[in-house]
Write a protein that holds these residues in place. Structure first.
Motif, PDB file in Angstrom:
ATOM      1  N   ALA A 146       0.829  -1.202   0.000  1.00 56.59           N
ATOM      2  CA  ALA A 146       0.000   0.000   0.000  1.00 56.59           C
ATOM      3  C   ALA A 146       0.866   1.254   0.000  1.00 56.59           C
ATOM      4  CB  ALA A 146      -0.924  -0.010   1.217  1.00 56.59           C
ATOM      5  N   THR A 147       2.029   1.195   0.658  1.00 57.93           N
ATOM      6  CA  THR A 147       2.906   2.366   0.692  1.00 57.93           C
ATOM      7  C   THR A 147       3.424   2.736  -0.684  1.00 57.93           C
ATOM      8  OG1 THR A 147       4.669   0.841   1.370  1.00 57.93           O
ATOM      9  CG2 THR A 147       3.672   2.180   3.084  1.00 57.93           C
ATOM     10  N   CYS A 148       3.497   1.774  -1.583  1.00 59.02           N
ATOM     11  CA  CYS A 148       3.998   2.052  -2.933  1.00 59.02           C
ATOM     12  C   CYS A 148       3.019   2.908  -3.722  1.00 59.02           C
ATOM     13  CB  CYS A 148       4.249   0.738  -3.670  1.00 59.02           C
ATOM     14  SG  CYS A 148       4.817   0.940  -5.371  1.00 59.02           S
ATOM     15  N   VAL A 149       1.736   2.688  -3.532  1.00 59.12           N
ATOM     16  CA  VAL A 149       0.735   3.318  -4.406  1.00 59.12           C
ATOM     17  C   VAL A 149      -0.215   4.244  -3.650  1.00 59.12           C
ATOM     18  CG1 VAL A 149       0.844   1.472  -6.114  1.00 59.12           C
ATOM     19  CG2 VAL A 149      -0.744   1.264  -4.192  1.00 59.12           C
ATOM     20  N   ARG A 150       0.080   4.519  -2.389  1.00 58.26           N
ATOM     21  CA  ARG A 150      -0.821   5.354  -1.584  1.00 58.26           C
ATOM     22  C   ARG A 150      -0.975   6.729  -2.218  1.00 58.26           C
ATOM     23  NH1 ARG A 150      -2.117   6.834   4.343  1.00 58.26           N
ATOM     24  NH2 ARG A 150      -4.116   5.758   4.295  1.00 58.26           N
ATOM     25  N   TYR A 151      -2.190   7.242  -2.193  1.00 56.50           N
ATOM     26  CA  TYR A 151      -2.559   8.558  -2.717  1.00 56.50           C
ATOM     27  C   TYR A 151      -2.518   8.631  -4.244  1.00 56.50           C
ATOM     28  CZ  TYR A 151      -1.646   9.770   2.152  1.00 56.50           C
ATOM     29  OH  TYR A 151      -1.643   9.796   3.522  1.00 56.50           O
ATOM     30  N   LEU A 152      -2.293   7.514  -4.915  1.00 60.94           N
ATOM     31  CA  LEU A 152      -2.246   7.510  -6.373  1.00 60.94           C
ATOM     32  C   LEU A 152      -3.580   7.047  -6.945  1.00 60.94           C
ATOM     33  CD1 LEU A 152       1.288   5.951  -6.997  1.00 60.94           C
ATOM     34  CD2 LEU A 152       0.663   8.369  -6.908  1.00 60.94           C
ATOM     35  N   LYS A 161       1.636  -2.943 -18.750  1.00 64.10           N
ATOM     36  CA  LYS A 161       0.186  -3.059 -18.639  1.00 64.10           C
ATOM     37  C   LYS A 161      -0.359  -1.890 -17.826  1.00 64.10           C
ATOM     38  CE  LYS A 161      -1.800  -6.329 -19.826  1.00 64.10           C
ATOM     39  NZ  LYS A 161      -2.417  -6.720 -21.132  1.00 64.10           N
ATOM     40  N   GLU A 162      -1.433  -1.305 -18.309  1.00 65.47           N
ATOM     41  CA  GLU A 162      -2.092  -0.239 -17.579  1.00 65.47           C
ATOM     42  C   GLU A 162      -2.850  -0.822 -16.385  1.00 65.47           C
ATOM     43  OE1 GLU A 162      -1.679   2.905 -18.573  1.00 65.47           O
ATOM     44  OE2 GLU A 162      -0.495   2.261 -20.310  1.00 65.47           O
ATOM     45  N   VAL A 163      -3.099   0.023 -15.390  1.00 64.98           N
ATOM     46  CA  VAL A 163      -3.824  -0.383 -14.193  1.00 64.98           C
ATOM     47  C   VAL A 163      -5.150   0.376 -14.142  1.00 64.98           C
ATOM     48  CG1 VAL A 163      -3.819  -0.278 -11.661  1.00 64.98           C
ATOM     49  CG2 VAL A 163      -1.752  -0.983 -12.898  1.00 64.98           C
ATOM     50  N   THR A 164      -6.235  -0.342 -13.933  1.00 64.92           N
ATOM     51  CA  THR A 164      -7.551   0.297 -13.852  1.00 64.92           C
ATOM     52  C   THR A 164      -8.184   0.171 -12.470  1.00 64.92           C
ATOM     53  OG1 THR A 164      -8.576  -1.722 -14.702  1.00 64.92           O
ATOM     54  CG2 THR A 164      -8.050   0.011 -16.304  1.00 64.92           C
ATOM     55  N   GLY A 165      -7.564  -0.610 -11.588  1.00 63.89           N
ATOM     56  CA  GLY A 165      -8.074  -0.740 -10.232  1.00 63.89           C
ATOM     57  C   GLY A 165      -6.952  -0.762  -9.233  1.00 63.89           C
ATOM     58  N   LEU A 166      -7.148  -0.074  -8.115  1.00 64.60           N
ATOM     59  CA  LEU A 166      -6.128   0.013  -7.074  1.00 64.60           C
ATOM     60  C   LEU A 166      -6.834  -0.088  -5.726  1.00 64.60           C
ATOM     61  CD1 LEU A 166      -3.332   2.749  -7.052  1.00 64.60           C
ATOM     62  CD2 LEU A 166      -4.225   1.669  -5.008  1.00 64.60           C
ATOM     63  N   ASP A 167      -6.689  -1.245  -5.074  1.00 66.27           N
ATOM     64  CA  ASP A 167      -7.359  -1.484  -3.799  1.00 66.27           C
ATOM     65  C   ASP A 167      -6.324  -1.601  -2.685  1.00 66.27           C
ATOM     66  OD1 ASP A 167     -10.462  -2.241  -4.182  1.00 66.27           O
ATOM     67  OD2 ASP A 167      -9.320  -2.872  -5.941  1.00 66.27           O
ATOM     68  N   GLU A 168      -6.414  -0.693  -1.724  1.00 70.48           N
ATOM     69  CA  GLU A 168      -5.555  -0.706  -0.549  1.00 70.48           C
ATOM     70  C   GLU A 168      -6.278  -1.434   0.574  1.00 70.48           C
ATOM     71  OE1 GLU A 168      -4.776   2.832   2.459  1.00 70.48           O
ATOM     72  OE2 GLU A 168      -3.684   3.164   0.580  1.00 70.48           O
ATOM     73  N   HIS A 169      -5.548  -2.211   1.365  1.00 72.09           N
ATOM     74  CA  HIS A 169      -6.176  -2.920   2.470  1.00 72.09           C
ATOM     75  C   HIS A 169      -6.913  -1.919   3.360  1.00 72.09           C
ATOM     76  CE1 HIS A 169      -6.836  -5.490   5.949  1.00 72.09           C
ATOM     77  NE2 HIS A 169      -6.508  -6.519   5.192  1.00 72.09           N
ATOM     78  N   PRO A 170      -8.160  -2.197   3.713  1.00 67.72           N
ATOM     79  CA  PRO A 170      -8.963  -1.197   4.444  1.00 67.72           C
ATOM     80  C   PRO A 170      -8.427  -0.852   5.828  1.00 67.72           C
ATOM     81  CG  PRO A 170     -10.096  -3.308   4.353  1.00 67.72           C
ATOM     82  CD  PRO A 170      -8.935  -3.413   3.417  1.00 67.72           C
ATOM     83  N   THR A 171      -7.610  -1.723   6.427  1.00 64.24           N
ATOM     84  CA  THR A 171      -7.063  -1.407   7.748  1.00 64.24           C
ATOM     85  C   THR A 171      -5.554  -1.153   7.702  1.00 64.24           C
ATOM     86  OG1 THR A 171      -6.791  -3.751   8.327  1.00 64.24           O
ATOM     87  CG2 THR A 171      -8.881  -2.695   8.923  1.00 64.24           C
ATOM     88  N   PHE A 172      -5.043  -0.847   6.523  1.00 66.48           N
ATOM     89  CA  PHE A 172      -3.636  -0.461   6.435  1.00 66.48           C
ATOM     90  C   PHE A 172      -3.366   0.749   7.322  1.00 66.48           C
ATOM     91  CE2 PHE A 172      -0.691   2.532   4.157  1.00 66.48           C
ATOM     92  CZ  PHE A 172       0.478   1.940   4.616  1.00 66.48           C
ATOM     93  N   ASP A 173      -2.299   0.657   8.117  1.00 69.41           N
ATOM     94  CA  ASP A 173      -1.924   1.741   9.027  1.00 69.41           C
ATOM     95  C   ASP A 173      -0.566   2.292   8.586  1.00 69.41           C
ATOM     96  OD1 ASP A 173      -1.080   3.389  11.081  1.00 69.41           O
ATOM     97  OD2 ASP A 173      -1.847   2.099  12.680  1.00 69.41           O
ATOM     98  N   PRO A 174      -0.523   3.470   7.993  1.00 71.13           N
ATOM     99  CA  PRO A 174       0.747   4.005   7.488  1.00 71.13           C
ATOM    100  C   PRO A 174       1.745   4.354   8.588  1.00 71.13           C
ATOM    101  CG  PRO A 174      -0.989   5.644   7.293  1.00 71.13           C
ATOM    102  CD  PRO A 174      -1.659   4.372   7.701  1.00 71.13           C
ATOM    103  N   SER A 175       1.279   4.453   9.825  1.00 70.47           N
ATOM    104  CA  SER A 175       2.207   4.762  10.914  1.00 70.47           C
ATOM    105  C   SER A 175       2.940   3.526  11.423  1.00 70.47           C
ATOM    106  CB  SER A 175       1.468   5.437  12.075  1.00 70.47           C
ATOM    107  OG  SER A 175       0.537   4.547  12.673  1.00 70.47           O
ATOM    108  N   THR A 176       2.347   2.348  11.233  1.00 71.47           N
ATOM    109  CA  THR A 176       2.975   1.109  11.697  1.00 71.47           C
ATOM    110  C   THR A 176       3.273   0.135  10.566  1.00 71.47           C
ATOM    111  OG1 THR A 176       0.845  -0.012  12.037  1.00 71.47           O
ATOM    112  CG2 THR A 176       1.731   1.283  13.880  1.00 71.47           C
TER     113      THR A 176
END
Length: 267
Positions: free
Chosen positions: A72-78, A99-114
C-alpha cells in the motif's frame, strides 16, 4: 507495449529523491544487495513485476492473469492511471510488456504509521492473453493459504526484484535474486524493537550481506512455490548490523482472505 528507456530514465531521475525519503525513517522497505542475476533463460521468477509509479519504482507479484499484489505504501494517494506494471522480462526496462492499471485497492485497515496490513491489489486493464503469457514466459504465483503457518525458522525463501543493489543506488541490468533465512517471531520482535504486528514477519541474512534496497518494496518472497510475503519495510541496503537490518514482510496468509475478495470483485 514496451516503454523501455523512458521508464528507465524516469526511475533514474527520481531515484535519489525516493531513496532519501525512504532513508529518513523506518522506511517502506526497499531492494536487493548482494543478490545474483536472474538470466533471461530462467523463467522461474517470471511472476515478479515492476510497479511503475510517478516517484518510485516498486516490485510486486502477479497472482493471476489480471491482478498484482504490492505494498500500500507504494501506491498510496495515487490513482490507477498513475500506475503501470512492467512484466515479462528479467530486465525491467527492456524486452517485456507494460500493462495499464484500472483498479487500485488498498487494504482497508492499512496503518501508514505502523505498516500494519501493508498491501494493495492492482487490477490490470485487461487480463494477460495466452499469447502474451507464451511469448514472455510469464507465470503467476499461488499464495499461502489464509491462516497457514509461517515458514519454519531457519528455512530459506527466495526474494526477487529489480531495484538498486547498493546504497549508491546502482541499478542492475538484470532482475536480482537472493535467499533469505526466516527468523522466529521472537527474534524479529527483538531485531525490530517490538514494532511487528500480526501481519508481519522478517527474514534476512545472518551474515548481513543480503538485504533489500530502494526500489524493492513489494518484492515477492516465495517458498515451496507459494507467495508467503511481500517486502514492506526495513533499512540499510546491507549497511546496518546483520540482524536489525532484516527486511520485514507483509504476511500473505494474514491478508489472503481480503485478497480473494478483491480478486472476486474485480475479475
Amino acid at each position: 507495449m514496451v516503454r523501455a528507456w523512458a521508464r528507465r530514465a524516469r526511475w533514474a531521475g527520481t531515484a535519489v529523491l525516493a531513496a532519501m525519503s525512504l532513508a529518513l525513517s523506518v522506511t517502506p522497505a526497499q531492494a536487493i544487495s548482494n543478490g545474483s542475476d536472474v538470466p533471461s533463460t530462467n523463467h522461474k521468477y517470471s511472476y515478479t513485476v515492476a510497479v511503475l509509479a510517478p516517484v518510485i519504482m516498486c516490485a510486486g507479484a502477479l497472482i493471476d492473469t489480471r491482478h498484482v499484489v504490492t505494498t500500500a505504501t507504494c501506491v498510496r494517494y495515487l490513482e490507477p492511471s498513475d500506475v503501470e506494471v512492467y512484466i515479462g522480462s528479467n530486465k525491467y526496462y527492456a524486452d517485456g510488456i507494460t500493462k495499464e492499471v484500472t483498479g487500485l485497492d488498498e487494504h482497508p485497515t492499512f496503518d501508514p504509521s505502523t505498516y500494519d496490513n501493508n498491501i494493495a491489489v492492482l487490477t490490470l486493464d485487461s487480463p494477460l492473453t495466452p499469447a502474451e503469457i507464451s511469448t514472455y514466459a510469464i507465470k503467476t504465483i499461488p499464495r499461502a493459504a489464509a491462516g497457514s503457518s509461517l515458514p519454519a525458522a531457519g528455512s530459506y525463501s527466495d526474494v526477487t526484484a529489480y531495484g538498486a543493489t547498493d546504497p549508491n543506488l546502482t541499478l542492475p541490468d538484470l532482475m536480482q535474486h537472493a535467499q533469505l533465512r526466516h527468523y522466529t517471531p521472537a527474534q524479529c520482535q527483538t531485531y525490530k524493537k517490538n514494532k511487528l504486528t500480526d501481519s508481519m514477519f522478517c527474514a534476512g541474512d545472518p551474515a548481513g550481506n543480503r538485504d533489500l534496497c530502494p526500489g524493492d518494496q513489494g518484492a515477492p518472497l516465495v517458498q515451496a512455490g507459494k507467495l508467503v510475503g511481500i517486502s514492506s519495510w526495513g533499512f540499510s541496503c546491507g549497511l546496518a548490523a546483520p540482524n536489525p537490518s532484516s527486511p520485514v514482510f507483509t504476511r500473505i496468509s494474514s491478508v489472503n482472505k481480503w485478497i480473494n475478495n478483491v480478486v472476486a470483485s474485480t475479475s
